[in-house]
Design an enzyme around this catalytic site. Structure first.
Site, PDB file in Angstrom:
ATOM      1  CB  ILE A  55     -30.648   0.763  27.661  1.00 10.31           C
ATOM      2  CG1 ILE A  55     -31.035   0.562  26.194  1.00 10.31           C
ATOM      3  CG2 ILE A  55     -29.776  -0.398  28.144  1.00 10.31           C
ATOM      4  CD1 ILE A  55     -29.877   0.568  25.230  1.00 10.31           C
ATOM      5  CB  CYS A  56     -30.276   3.330  32.362  1.00 15.77           C
ATOM      6  SG  CYS A  56     -28.972   3.928  31.274  1.00 15.77           S
TER       7      CYS A  56
END
Length: 179
Positions: A55-56
């Site tokens: 996600i990052c």
């Protein structure tokens, strides 16, 4: 979402490019404090569980980078991404992401994250101690807006993302009621 909390005073061990150093690793150690990052300006700080994580790397960091100009138009001087990773990992991640605008802060020991009350265990993922995902609008070292993902706690089975997204923060900054 709003709060008036002074950021903790912490020194970060960073690696900065030094043209006087030759070879494959032309970087030197440089200590930077929270004052260096947050004094005298209005910034976004977003913190995430780890560099190179899905996600990052796929959404959060690239979206802050691509919306940088919009944040500038809405009174933000700088955008910082912090993670409980060392300077080597953060520099490699920034290079792999092709960053031009967002600046990375290595919180290698997790001291800043702990003092912000956001340090959690992620042993269920083999990460150890990491930051819970959050973002803040910081004005001259004082938190004026807080965006924390739901479900804060150790070994969370999910990785919530939305509240601390750049799109949500930008929407809040544009709202008349935001500080």
């Amino acid at each position: 979402m709003t709060m008036e909390k002074q950021v903790p005073i912490v020194t970060f061990r960073t690696r900065v490019r030094d043209e006087s150093i030759s070879g494959p690793n032309p970087y030197r150690w440089e200590d930077k404090t929270t004052d260096d990052y947050f004094s005298g300006k209005r910034v976004i700080l977003f913190s995430l569980p780890g560099a190179f994580t899905p996600i990052c790397s796929t959404f959060q960091l690239p979206d802050f980078e691509s919306l940088y100009v919009e944040f500038k138009k809405n009174g933000i001087d700088d955008i910082y991404c912090l993670s409980v990773n060392d300077a080597f990992v953060m520099n490699a991640w920034g290079k792999s992401q092709g960053l031009k605008n967002v600046k990375l802060i290595p919180d290698g020991s997790g001291e800043f994250t702990r003092k912000m009350g956001m340090l959690v265990a992620k042993d269920n993922l083999g990460f150890g101690l990491r930051s819970w995902r959050y973002a803040a609008v910081i004005n001259n070292g004082v938190v004026e807006g807080w965006f924390e993902e739901e479900g804060f706690g150790d070994n969370c089975a999910t990785d919530p993302y939305g509240v601390s997204s750049p799109q949500n923060i930008l929407k809040c900054l544009k709202a008349p009621a935001f500080v």
